[in-house]
Scaffold this motif. Structure first.
Motif, PDB file in Angstrom:
ATOM      1  N   PRO A 113       0.564  22.813  -1.405  1.00 33.05           N
ATOM      2  CA  PRO A 113       1.873  22.261  -1.806  1.00 33.05           C
ATOM      3  C   PRO A 113       1.679  20.912  -2.499  1.00 33.05           C
ATOM      4  O   PRO A 113       0.711  20.208  -2.227  1.00 33.05           O
ATOM      5  CB  PRO A 113       2.599  22.055  -0.481  1.00 33.05           C
ATOM      6  N   GLU A 114       2.615  20.589  -3.363  1.00 36.95           N
ATOM      7  CA  GLU A 114       2.556  19.292  -4.034  1.00 36.95           C
ATOM      8  C   GLU A 114       2.908  18.228  -3.018  1.00 36.95           C
ATOM      9  O   GLU A 114       3.720  18.422  -2.138  1.00 36.95           O
ATOM     10  CB  GLU A 114       3.627  19.235  -5.129  1.00 36.95           C
ATOM     11  N   SER A 115       2.285  17.085  -3.168  1.00 36.06           N
ATOM     12  CA  SER A 115       2.690  15.970  -2.329  1.00 36.06           C
ATOM     13  C   SER A 115       2.734  14.734  -3.187  1.00 36.06           C
ATOM     14  O   SER A 115       1.935  14.566  -4.097  1.00 36.06           O
ATOM     15  CB  SER A 115       1.679  15.777  -1.195  1.00 36.06           C
ATOM     16  N   THR A 116       3.701  13.868  -2.873  1.00 38.38           N
ATOM     17  CA  THR A 116       3.769  12.626  -3.653  1.00 38.38           C
ATOM     18  C   THR A 116       2.698  11.661  -3.193  1.00 38.38           C
ATOM     19  O   THR A 116       2.404  10.676  -3.827  1.00 38.38           O
ATOM     20  CB  THR A 116       5.146  11.938  -3.474  1.00 38.38           C
ATOM     21  N   HIS A 117       2.118  11.994  -2.050  1.00 33.14           N
ATOM     22  CA  HIS A 117       1.129  11.084  -1.482  1.00 33.14           C
ATOM     23  C   HIS A 117      -0.126  11.055  -2.343  1.00 33.14           C
ATOM     24  O   HIS A 117      -0.764  12.077  -2.541  1.00 33.14           O
ATOM     25  CB  HIS A 117       0.798  11.552  -0.067  1.00 33.14           C
ATOM     26  N   ARG A 118      -0.487   9.890  -2.840  1.00 37.20           N
ATOM     27  CA  ARG A 118      -1.531   9.826  -3.853  1.00 37.20           C
ATOM     28  C   ARG A 118      -2.935  10.132  -3.342  1.00 37.20           C
ATOM     29  O   ARG A 118      -3.767  10.573  -4.086  1.00 37.20           O
ATOM     30  CB  ARG A 118      -1.544   8.436  -4.495  1.00 37.20           C
ATOM     31  N   LEU A 128       0.826  -1.205   0.000  1.00 35.98           N
ATOM     32  CA  LEU A 128       0.000   0.000   0.000  1.00 35.98           C
ATOM     33  C   LEU A 128       0.865   1.262   0.000  1.00 35.98           C
ATOM     34  O   LEU A 128       0.617   2.204  -0.748  1.00 35.98           O
ATOM     35  CB  LEU A 128      -0.886   0.021   1.251  1.00 35.98           C
ATOM     36  N   LEU A 129       1.868   1.237   0.852  1.00 36.36           N
ATOM     37  CA  LEU A 129       2.743   2.409   0.943  1.00 36.36           C
ATOM     38  C   LEU A 129       3.448   2.668  -0.386  1.00 36.36           C
ATOM     39  O   LEU A 129       3.546   3.805  -0.837  1.00 36.36           O
ATOM     40  CB  LEU A 129       3.784   2.208   2.049  1.00 36.36           C
ATOM     41  N   ASN A 130       3.915   1.584  -1.018  1.00 37.49           N
ATOM     42  CA  ASN A 130       4.586   1.744  -2.307  1.00 37.49           C
ATOM     43  C   ASN A 130       3.645   2.322  -3.348  1.00 37.49           C
ATOM     44  O   ASN A 130       4.041   3.039  -4.251  1.00 37.49           O
ATOM     45  CB  ASN A 130       5.144   0.412  -2.790  1.00 37.49           C
ATOM     46  N   LYS A 131       2.375   1.969  -3.210  1.00 37.94           N
ATOM     47  CA  LYS A 131       1.387   2.436  -4.170  1.00 37.94           C
ATOM     48  C   LYS A 131       1.013   3.905  -3.906  1.00 37.94           C
ATOM     49  O   LYS A 131       0.918   4.708  -4.817  1.00 37.94           O
ATOM     50  CB  LYS A 131       0.133   1.570  -4.009  1.00 37.94           C
ATOM     51  N   LEU A 132       0.820   4.204  -2.625  1.00 33.18           N
ATOM     52  CA  LEU A 132       0.294   5.526  -2.284  1.00 33.18           C
ATOM     53  C   LEU A 132       1.372   6.580  -2.077  1.00 33.18           C
ATOM     54  O   LEU A 132       1.176   7.752  -2.350  1.00 33.18           O
ATOM     55  CB  LEU A 132      -0.559   5.435  -1.008  1.00 33.18           C
ATOM     56  N   GLN A 133       2.482   6.153  -1.529  1.00 30.43           N
ATOM     57  CA  GLN A 133       3.550   7.126  -1.301  1.00 30.43           C
ATOM     58  C   GLN A 133       4.866   6.531  -1.755  1.00 30.43           C
ATOM     59  O   GLN A 133       5.726   6.173  -0.958  1.00 30.43           O
ATOM     60  CB  GLN A 133       3.600   7.506   0.195  1.00 30.43           C
ATOM     61  N   PRO A 134       5.033   6.370  -3.075  1.00 28.17           N
ATOM     62  CA  PRO A 134       6.324   5.843  -3.545  1.00 28.17           C
ATOM     63  C   PRO A 134       7.388   6.912  -3.320  1.00 28.17           C
ATOM     64  O   PRO A 134       7.129   8.088  -3.506  1.00 28.17           O
ATOM     65  CB  PRO A 134       6.072   5.608  -5.040  1.00 28.17           C
ATOM     66  N   PHE A 194      14.398   5.534  -2.611  1.00 27.81           N
ATOM     67  CA  PHE A 194      14.341   4.915  -1.276  1.00 27.81           C
ATOM     68  C   PHE A 194      13.414   3.701  -1.350  1.00 27.81           C
ATOM     69  O   PHE A 194      12.576   3.619  -2.260  1.00 27.81           O
ATOM     70  CB  PHE A 194      13.783   5.897  -0.245  1.00 27.81           C
ATOM     71  N   VAL A 195      13.546   2.804  -0.411  1.00 31.46           N
ATOM     72  CA  VAL A 195      12.624   1.657  -0.368  1.00 31.46           C
ATOM     73  C   VAL A 195      12.101   1.454   1.055  1.00 31.46           C
ATOM     74  O   VAL A 195      12.766   1.788   2.029  1.00 31.46           O
ATOM     75  CB  VAL A 195      13.289   0.338  -0.838  1.00 31.46           C
ATOM     76  N   TYR A 196      10.889   0.936   1.108  1.00 34.13           N
ATOM     77  CA  TYR A 196      10.355   0.526   2.400  1.00 34.13           C
ATOM     78  C   TYR A 196      10.927  -0.852   2.694  1.00 34.13           C
ATOM     79  O   TYR A 196      10.823  -1.764   1.867  1.00 34.13           O
ATOM     80  CB  TYR A 196       8.822   0.447   2.351  1.00 34.13           C
ATOM     81  N   VAL A 197      11.532  -1.007   3.858  1.00 32.31           N
ATOM     82  CA  VAL A 197      12.151  -2.283   4.172  1.00 32.31           C
ATOM     83  C   VAL A 197      11.145  -3.188   4.869  1.00 32.31           C
ATOM     84  O   VAL A 197      10.873  -4.289   4.437  1.00 32.31           O
ATOM     85  CB  VAL A 197      13.380  -2.099   5.092  1.00 32.31           C
ATOM     86  N   PHE A 224       3.220  10.140   9.955  1.00 29.42           N
ATOM     87  CA  PHE A 224       2.627  10.000   8.634  1.00 29.42           C
ATOM     88  C   PHE A 224       1.112   9.912   8.772  1.00 29.42           C
ATOM     89  O   PHE A 224       0.587   9.786   9.884  1.00 29.42           O
ATOM     90  CB  PHE A 224       3.214   8.743   7.955  1.00 29.42           C
ATOM     91  N   VAL A 225       0.392   9.964   7.653  1.00 31.95           N
ATOM     92  CA  VAL A 225      -1.073   9.926   7.677  1.00 31.95           C
ATOM     93  C   VAL A 225      -1.563   8.666   8.387  1.00 31.95           C
ATOM     94  O   VAL A 225      -1.139   7.569   8.041  1.00 31.95           O
ATOM     95  CB  VAL A 225      -1.608   9.960   6.232  1.00 31.95           C
ATOM     96  N   PRO A 226      -2.426   8.794   9.384  1.00 37.44           N
ATOM     97  CA  PRO A 226      -2.867   7.620  10.162  1.00 37.44           C
ATOM     98  C   PRO A 226      -3.685   6.635   9.331  1.00 37.44           C
ATOM     99  O   PRO A 226      -4.303   7.001   8.326  1.00 37.44           O
ATOM    100  CB  PRO A 226      -3.716   8.230  11.274  1.00 37.44           C
ATOM    101  N   LEU A 227      -3.675   5.394   9.773  1.00 37.96           N
ATOM    102  CA  LEU A 227      -4.395   4.340   9.060  1.00 37.96           C
ATOM    103  C   LEU A 227      -5.268   3.598  10.064  1.00 37.96           C
ATOM    104  O   LEU A 227      -4.773   3.140  11.094  1.00 37.96           O
ATOM    105  CB  LEU A 227      -3.365   3.402   8.419  1.00 37.96           C
ATOM    106  N   TRP A 228      -6.525   3.455   9.789  1.00 40.50           N
ATOM    107  CA  TRP A 228      -7.474   2.776  10.694  1.00 40.50           C
ATOM    108  C   TRP A 228      -7.313   3.248  12.135  1.00 40.50           C
ATOM    109  O   TRP A 228      -7.259   2.459  13.069  1.00 40.50           O
ATOM    110  CB  TRP A 228      -7.289   1.258  10.628  1.00 40.50           C
ATOM    111  N   ASN A 229      -7.156   4.543  12.271  1.00 47.18           N
ATOM    112  CA  ASN A 229      -7.010   5.152  13.593  1.00 47.18           C
ATOM    113  C   ASN A 229      -5.738   4.729  14.334  1.00 47.18           C
ATOM    114  O   ASN A 229      -5.624   4.880  15.542  1.00 47.18           O
ATOM    115  CB  ASN A 229      -8.249   4.877  14.450  1.00 47.18           C
ATOM    116  N   LEU A 230      -4.801   4.162  13.592  1.00 46.62           N
ATOM    117  CA  LEU A 230      -3.491   3.872  14.181  1.00 46.62           C
ATOM    118  C   LEU A 230      -2.524   4.958  13.726  1.00 46.62           C
ATOM    119  O   LEU A 230      -2.565   5.374  12.566  1.00 46.62           O
ATOM    120  CB  LEU A 230      -2.968   2.522  13.678  1.00 46.62           C
ATOM    121  N   ASP A 231      -1.663   5.410  14.636  1.00 46.82           N
ATOM    122  CA  ASP A 231      -0.615   6.340  14.217  1.00 46.82           C
ATOM    123  C   ASP A 231       0.320   5.610  13.260  1.00 46.82           C
ATOM    124  O   ASP A 231       0.557   4.417  13.421  1.00 46.82           O
ATOM    125  CB  ASP A 231       0.212   6.804  15.421  1.00 46.82           C
TER     126      ASP A 231
END
Ligand code: ZN
Length: 430
Positions: free
Chosen positions: A422-427, A17-23, A27-30, A78-85
């Protein structure tokens, strides 16, 4: 319980999901895991640079050879997901830059030294437009100051990148704020189809207004065709000086307000006098009978007004004059409007009511500007500036806790400035 057989789908991972929404380029998500951060369970995504990629110098923005890597990682909200930080975790590299010396690298997901990712700051700023800043902070578990700084960042970007092309009609309005008689001046764009807040000026002096128009720019000033203002002398003076091609229209809303104030003064003087002379207080609780337009009165106020009309009171004479002035705006031809104005002023002068006579004096001094309403084809009626004024006043009351002028200014621009973001890479931002 499966009702039908479905084709197998690969399980979705948060990393995917992260790769899709915020590539993030280079850098890579490990790994992404659930961890405790600050006493709460949170999603933590570890980031590392792609192999052989160079770090970017935060001083000059050039790619430079690495120097070393911070021992402790930094966390970015970062933007929270399902009410999780959600946190991004990264070991910052230091670079050896021939121009800037040894500096910390610049990462693409966060600007400057901010502990929030840019996407999160945009996310917070958006919510801060719908909720109060305090509510936003509580909802997303960040300090109030993080919300304030996020909004400031978004607004600063917006102010630097907004476009003044096509601004041909302005509204200038004063608003009282804070305790005591503090004023600020608001400048709106009131073109049909594009209404927004353009300027928030501290005070209402000539100097402050000149400063605004200087920043607005000469070319844009020349484009302005119509300006709606009230009769405040510094506004009229600066408009005449700085907007050479604009018709200065005196706003109907402000004139109605001035006349209303005069009527209210008559009522107050008279109520005081009656009290002194020992008459029963018939004018008590009658304030709104005179201030509101007849059509907007409640049943009780209407009855009170009807009762009052039996007396030959100064307040009543003033009230009737006020009501009859409304006809001025309904003329189509400036010549007849001028004729009406002349007659009305003469009648008002004969009333021998001092506050009304003072109002007539003001009208006569501004007669030409008053007639501009008809020259502008009655296009800019009271509704526009009045509507903006109401909205802003609501925001100011909501923002009252901000106290400092600069913070209030940021809040107003954020709410009413229609600013680019501002521009954001976040989709999922946009
Ligand atoms: Zn550098």
């Amino acid at each position: 319980m499966y009702l039908t057989q479905r084709p197998r789908r690969p399980p979705i991972q948060i990393k995917t999901l992260l790769n899709k929404l915020q590539p993030i380029k280079r850098f890579v998500y490990v790994a992404v895991g659930l961890e405790e951060v600050g006493g709460r369970e949170a999603i933590v995504a570890d980031i590392r640079p792609r192999k052989n990629s160079r770090a970017r110098c935060s001083g000059c923005g050039h790619d430079r050879p690495g120097y070393d890597r911070a021992k402790d990682p930094r966390l970015f909200r970062f933007v929270p997901l399902w009410n999780l930080d959600v946190h991004l975790r990264y070991h910052m590299r230091r670079v050896d830059c021939p121009g800037c010396g040894v500096t910390v690298e610049r990462v693409p997901w966060a600007t400057g030294k901010h502990a929030c990712a840019d996407a999160m700051r945009i996310f917070l700023a958006r919510w801060a437009r719908r909720l109060s800043w305090k509510e936003t902070a509580t909802c997303f578990r960040v300090p109030w100051d993080t919300v304030r700084r996020s909004v400031e960042w978004v607004v600063r970007y917006g102010l630097q990148n907004r476009d003044f092309t096509g601004v041909t009609a302005l509204g200038i309005d004063e608003v009282a704020y804070g305790a005591g008689h503090k004023y600020m001046t608001l400048v709106y764009q009131i073109d049909s189809g594009s209404r927004r807040l353009l300027g928030v000026v501290e005070g209402r002096t000539i100097k402050a207004m000149l400063r605004f128009f200087r920043s607005f720019g000469k070319a844009h000033c020349a484009q302005v065709k119509v300006v709606c203002t009230d009769m405040w002398h510094p506004y009229i003076k600066v408009v005449a000086k700085k907007l050479p091609n604009a018709l200065n229209v005196l706003d109907r809303f402000h004139i109605a307000k001035k006349l209303g104030e005069a009527v209210d003064q008559v009522r107050r003087d008279e109520a005081g006098k009656l009290r002194e002379e020992g008459y029963e207080p018939i004018l008590k609780n009658a304030r709104y009978c005179f201030l509101k337009r007849a059509a907007n009165l409640t049943a009780r106020q209407g009855a009170k007004l009807k009762d009052l009309l039996h007396y030959n009171l100064a307040s009543i004479r003033a009230y009737l004059l006020k009501e009859s002035f409304d006809a001025f705006w309904s003329y189509d031809h400036p010549r007849w409007a001028r004729w009406f104005l002349k007659n009305w002023c003469a009648r008002a002068m004969r009333s021998r009511l001092e506050p009304i006579k003072k109002f007539v004096g003001t009208l006569r001094r501004h007669e030409d500007l008053l007639m501009n309403y008809f020259l502008a084809n009655k296009e800019f009626n009271s509704g526009i500036v009045e509507g903006m004024n109401l909205k802003i006043n609501l925001s100011i009351r909501k923002a009252f806790g901000y106290k400092a002028f600069e913070v209030m200014k940021t809040a107003l621009f954020h709410q009413h400035g229609d600013l680019p973001e501002p521009e954001s890479t976040h989709r999922f931002c946009r």
